[in-house]
Design an enzyme around this catalytic site. Structure first.
Site: not given
Ligand code: ASP
Length: 352
Positions: A36, A49, A82, A115-116, A188, A309
């Site tokens: 972005t 975008y 990304s 950012t992903d 993120k 567990e």
């Protein structure tokens, strides 16, 4: 306190460190990958975008005054959102970063990135870069064309952090919304807001504000030159998949990964890396076929601990410590390039 971080300065003694006063300006190379931050939207009120529309030159034009902190040059590594990040691009980044530092071409590197999957790239590079010089990732949540675009400020801050000598030896970092995050712990945490990143387990290492860098924490798991994961010696990475656990989940994808020849599987478990009986049986079969299975969790914070567990010795599984599933996959892929020994692989999860 968790053993990963050592508190090196208490708040009252926090040090403001600037690159100024050292004479020569540092040289920072920007490696642009898309996202972005380089995106152009249809209108100022739209967050949608097209990736990688803006060249580095235009990104830099949006941050007047940057020339006072550093000599900045740029290179385009890729042009992707990304969500389309690949291992091939990671390898390209790693190669170029190690080459830049080996040839002393720059004092620090800033990577602009969507950012992903930024947290995955940051951790991958944290494990593979063999130099102590600054490597800082950043991006933006709003494209350059949006009202109050956050890219220029994030980029300015990232350059400020990369240009600061106090950043040396801290491994690969993410700078976002004035926070300085460790590449290992950062995640993120928001799909649309500009405060999209956090370090849910341990908090940010520091802050960048008004062109000054303030560090409060040191990571003792920061990447460094003694990393065993030297990509120059590794051609391709083994396949490792992630399987999501939820109430009444069926283990179809575990079986599918095994049949497709995956060498590792990370279970994004519930709670402390738990899964149901159907998953248990499928994991049991996978392990018996030689697949390394790591129990992680999709709970946003906390560790996955051995022998809680699930009896890991009996089932033959390893645990992720406090790495989320996507970061566990990164470490397991790299770990499997070195060994299939589960004890050693487990030790990586407690060390890196
Ligand atoms: N989908 C975009 C990306 O990861 C989102 C962003 O950059 O904020 O490239």
């Amino acid at each position: 306190m968790k053993n990963i971080f050592v508190l090196i300065t208490c708040l009252v003694l926090s040090i403001a460190v600037t690159a100024q006063g050292t004479g020569k300006k540092p040289h920072i190379i920007i490696l642009a990958t898309g996202g972005t931050i380089a995106g152009q939207g249809a209108a100022p009120d739209r967050a949608g975008y097209e990736a990688g529309k803006l060249p580095i030159k235009e990104l830099l034009a949006a941050i007047p005054g940057v020339e006072k902190i550093a000599d900045v040059t740029g290179e385009q590594i890729s042009n992707v959102g990304s969500q389309n990040m690949t291992i091939e691009i990671w390898q390209k980044l790693d190669k170029r970063i190690n080459e830049i530092f080996a040839k002393n071409e720059a004092d620090g590197i800033v990577i602009t990135h969507g950012t992903d999957t930024q947290e995955e790239t940051a951790y991958f590079l944290n494990l593979t870069v063999r130099y102590d010089k600054p490597v800082v990732l950043t991006g933006s949540m709003r494209p350059a064309t949006a009202i109050s675009a956050d890219g220029p400020k994030n980029l300015y801050d990232a350059i400020t952090v990369a240009a600061n000598p106090a950043t040396n030896g801290r491994g690969v970092l993410v700078v976002f919304n004035e926070g300085i995050f460790d590449g290992r712990d950062v995640e993120k945490v928001n799909t649309t807001k500009v405060n999209a990143f956090a370090a849910p387990n341990l908090g940010p290492l520091g802050q960048v504000y008004d062109g000054k860098v303030f560090y409060y924490l040191n990571s003792i798991r920061a990447g460094n030159k003694s990393t065993p994961f030297d990509l120059q010696k590794i051609q391709s990475l083994p396949k490792v998949g992630i399987v999501f656990m939820y109430a009444d989940a069926v283990p179809l994808t575990i079986d599918a990964f095994v049949n497709a020849g995956y060498e590792g599987i990370v279970i994004a478990g519930v709670g402390n890396g738990n899964f149901n009986k159907a998953f248990y049986d499928a994991v049991d079969k996978a392990v018996k076929k030689g697949v390394v299975v790591c129990r992680s969790s999709h709970v946003p914070a906390g560790r996955v601990t051995l022998y809680d567990e699930i009896d890991d010795d009996k089932l033959g599984t390893i645990v992720s410590d406090d790495l989320n599933p996507q970061k566990s996959r990164v470490l397991l892929m790299l770990g499997l390039t070195q060994t299939k020994d589960k004890k050693t692989l487990q030790s990586y999860f407690f060390k890196f």
